[in-house]
Design an enzyme around this catalytic site. Structure first.
Site, PDB file in Angstrom:
ATOM      1  N   ALA A 526       0.838  -1.206   0.000  1.00 60.23           N
ATOM      2  CA  ALA A 526       0.000   0.000   0.000  1.00 60.23           C
ATOM      3  C   ALA A 526       0.868   1.249   0.000  1.00 60.23           C
ATOM      4  CB  ALA A 526      -0.932  -0.004   1.201  1.00 60.23           C
ATOM      5  N   ARG A 645      -2.661   5.896   8.268  1.00 61.50           N
ATOM      6  CA  ARG A 645      -3.898   6.197   7.547  1.00 61.50           C
ATOM      7  C   ARG A 645      -4.499   4.913   6.996  1.00 61.50           C
ATOM      8  NH1 ARG A 645      -4.095  10.108   2.193  1.00 61.50           N
ATOM      9  NH2 ARG A 645      -6.296  10.731   2.317  1.00 61.50           N
ATOM     10  N   GLU A 722       0.515  -7.676   8.420  1.00 65.39           N
ATOM     11  CA  GLU A 722       1.255  -8.405   9.450  1.00 65.39           C
ATOM     12  C   GLU A 722       0.854  -8.013  10.865  1.00 65.39           C
ATOM     13  OE1 GLU A 722       4.373  -9.913   6.494  1.00 65.39           O
ATOM     14  OE2 GLU A 722       3.263  -8.055   6.605  1.00 65.39           O
TER      15      GLU A 722
END
Length: 755
Positions: A526, A645, A722
């Site tokens: 991401a 975020r 994770e």
């Protein structure tokens, strides 16, 4: 405060997508069966390969009698070390992008057997059934040597891995005087924590379909992987191919959990067979063979902790011994977390490897941290009891405001909020501290908790974007989606950046003809690919703005890019949002059929280096244990996560839900049982390698703690794959102690250990 009329506040009247719970854009494709996985590409006139696995753990092949198999009608070839050509791959210095130190295993290279289930031959036939049957009757004779697969027997043979291993950060040097502080402290705890090997076991088995294109050596290679680019690099080096000749495609991946970070041996065999036979070939591995290439390593950990009468940590000593193969040094960051998460002036951390006759371990969700935090958080719970402190209170008392390993401030850290919000959601205040003090009829009730920490990383990545005159945006990158929601969050980022509806955006991934991206792992996709998508879409937006400013009577003339917003398919002035231009009108007026850009994003080391960047979580668990039978049911879990975020709360929550399920599995079920007499994992199937079913999983609540961080990357995201897994196994184990009064330090917590 009033604002002057000439400079009204910026108001976004459009619908933003980042941070909104959005359903997966690839969902319909998957549930309708339109999504194709590596073994589902039905190319014309396909041959099938079946791998023959060694029943021997250590030794040498002395004879292969392939003729009876080759005499079967429809059998094409038997590949083994006897007829595989010499390849660049056989250079022992070769490594793929994520290979550990040492010399990678080279299938079908030599007669030597290095581990049980080692691939020793590939039978290729016209049908899958024939290939499988022919492989089952292939006659191979072995010379057997004595093997050693027991890590327990290697306690005195541990060695420190050298520096420079892929992904390995050596433990920091000791600080203070840990042993002296331990001896002086009134509250001491020492214990050994163990888990056996655990296997990744994604739902989709590893498979490769090679489509032979008949133009020189050109191939389309459909592979089950977490990194199409890494597989391509591997294949071009081994076989001396160009990137045009070895195009790797991986659009959908049925789970990986780290097992697909390295190219697995089936892709080598499929491409080898295709090149030698000049034909399309598919090689698929069985579930049993999925246990033949890597696992979370069997690890022995010793922890010595001490606290004063107030409950303040005085000493932390953490040592780990983990297994590796004889041909590679697989390393994990296991013990470093113990010097990072809690404030302590006296710390000593040690990590060693021992070689056994097994395949090299492999990354498995939260590698190293899953192992280290299980031990640390259980040991901390034990010390909290000895110091007479509530486990949450004990952690807050020893809260680290600074990374003492690196002597750096954290870029952001909302772990304290994780403790508070998680405890409140769970109802921790209802807990009575004494073990066996809470019950419901014949069920002993236990509350346990634990915390976790994971690196917030960013890798270099690139993306391309193309906006057509009809207002449709296509964004692409060679990233993968192993089920984490990459398709969806990249679509959200692109749509919001250019102010387009989601349905007007298509994200394309998993193809080596696209801009380069790293393997999907480490919770960095991401941040890495997302930053590249944002940068690329910004470039497209700047080009569209320039075209808009060339239009007759344009209200955007002379306006800087920073002073406009892209919303609802329009470009608007910030100082007067009524002054707009339609994006489609811009392209149609300009005469441009499309506007394109390609850009990359990389870590800002100057900005990031002064900081320690991590995500954090706190897990709260309720268990109910049958007092007579010892059966454990995890009835409630609350996992509070601070991961910067949150791009999509819906997919983020799904990631954490899956992590919790796996944490319960690690705590209560998973272990790969090695029979050291024959050196083989005996439960190499889903019948005996236990994982949860629906009846095992009950209420799971996810709390996404708000956290702002403008240091980690332009998007402020930290990744969540994770971190949601960490602390779960320890929290379950701690809850079992609270319920029963019995400490279990070797996973899984099985019935026999409680009775």
């Amino acid at each position: 405060m009033s604002h002057p009329i000439s400079n009204p506040p910026v108001i976004d009247l459009g619908t933003g997508y980042i941070g909104k719970p959005t359903s997966r854009v690839d969902g319909p494709t998957k549930v309708t069966g339109a999504a194709k996985y590596a073994a589902e590409f039905n190319v014309p006139d396909l041959y099938y390969g079946h791998v023959v696995s060694s029943p021997v753990t250590k030794g040498k092949i002395t004879k292969i009698n392939a003729q009876p198999v080759l005499d079967l009608p429809g059998v094409i070839q038997v590949f083994s070390h006897e007829n595989v050509p010499s390849l660049a791959w056989f250079d022992r210095n070769y490594k793929d992008d994520v290979a550990p130190g040492g010399s990678p295993f080279r299938p079908l290279h030599e007669p030597n057997i290095l581990f049980s289930q080692q691939p020793v031959a590939l039978v290729v036939a016209e049908t899958f059934e024939l290939a499988r049957y022919a492989a089952s009757i292939l006659e191979i004779e072995y010379e057997v040597e004595e093997h050693s697969t027991n890590l327990e027997a290697k306690r005195d043979e541990g060695y420190e891995p050298g520096k420079g291993k892929t992904g390995f950060v050596p433990p920091p040097k000791p600080r203070g005087n840990p042993e002296e502080a331990y001896q002086k402290a009134p509250h001491q705890h020492e214990g050994e924590y163990i888990h056996l090997a655990q296997h990744n076991n994604p739902m989709e088995n590893f498979a490769t379909t090679v489509e032979w294109l008949g133009d020189g050596k050109k191939m389309k290679i459909f592979d089950k992987t977490q990194g199409a680019m890494n597989v391509q690099q591997y294949l071009t080096k081994i076989f001396g191919l160009s990137t045009d000749e070895a195009r790797v495609i991986s659009k959908y991946t049925g789970g990986g959990f780290g097992s697909g970070l390295r190219p697995q041996y089936q892709v080598f065999m499929a491409v080898l067979a295709a090149l030698e036979l000049k034909h399309s070939v598919r090689v698929s591995l069985t579930r049993q063979q999925m246990f033949s290439f890597g696992h979370r390593p069997h690890t022995l950990q010793t922890l010595k902790l001490a606290a004063d009468d107030k409950g303040t940590l005085q000493s932390i000593q953490h040592k780990a011994l983990a297994e590796t193969s004889h041909f590679e040094d697989f390393t994990e960051v296991v013990v470093n977390w113990s010097g990072l998460l809690y404030q302590c002036e006296n710390v000593k951390l040690d990590y060693e490897l021992a070689k056994i006759d097994a395949y090299t371990p492999i990354d498995m969700r939260a590698p190293g941290a899953a192992t280290g935090f299980f031990a640390l958080e259980c040991a901390l719970d034990e010390l909290a009891y000895k110091a007479g402190r509530d486990p949450v209170e004990f952690r807050l008392l020893n809260y680290a405001e600074r990374d003492q390993n690196e002597d750096k401030p954290f870029s952001s850290k909302k772990l304290r909020e994780c403790y508070h919000q998680g405890a409140a959601k769970f109802g921790w205040e209802k807990r009575t501290p004494e073990p066996r003090s809470m019950r419901e009829g014949n069920l002993l009730i236990g509350y346990g908790m634990a915390g976790g920490c994971w690196d917030a990383s960013q890798q270099k990545a690139a993306a391309k974007a193309s906006l057509t005159a009809d207002g449709h945006l296509t964004v692409s990158s060679a990233s993968n989606d192993i089920g984490t929601g990459t398709y969806t969050i990249m679509t959200q980022i692109a749509a919001e950046t250019l102010g387009l509806p989601l349905e007007a955006v298509t994200f394309v991934l998993g193809d080596t003809t696209l801009p380069a991206a790293p393997v999907q792992g480490g919770s960095w996709t991401a941040a890495s690919v997302g930053s590249a998508v944002k940068a690329t879409c910004d470039e497209v937006a700047k080009k569209v703005l320039k075209l808009a400013q060339k239009m007759d009577d344009s209200p955007l003339k002379g306006v800087a890019f920073e002073d406009v917003q892209f919303v609802d398919g329009q470009i608007r002035r910030n100082d007067d949002i009524t002054q707009t231009v339609d994006i489609r009108e811009v392209l149609q007026t300009s005469g441009e059929s499309k506007v394109e850009a390609e850009s990359s994003a990389a870590p800002n080391k100057v900005k990031q280096m002064p900081y320690s960047m991590h995500s954090h979580n706190a897990v709260f668990v309720e268990v109910k244990v049958d007092e007579d039978l010892g059966t454990v049911h995890v009835t409630r879990v609350v996992n509070a996560v601070a991961a910067g975020r949150i791009l999509n709360p819906k997919t983020a929550r799904s990631q954490v839900l899956g992590s919790v399920v796996w944490g319960i599995s690690m705590a209560l079920m998973e272990e790969s049982v090695m029979d050291h007499n024959i050196g083989r994992y005996m439960n190499h199937n889903f019948a005996e390698y236990h994982i949860p079913v629906m009846a095992d999983i009950h209420d799971i609540d996810v709390v996404l703690v708000e956290e702002h961080d403008d240091i980690v990357n332009p998007l402020g995201v930290k990744g969540i794959g994770e971190i949601g897994f960490l602390g779960v196994a320890a929290a379950v184990t701690n809850a079992v102690y609270h319920a029963t009064g019995k400490r279990v330090r070797d996973l899984p917590v099985s019935i026999d250990k409680l009775l």
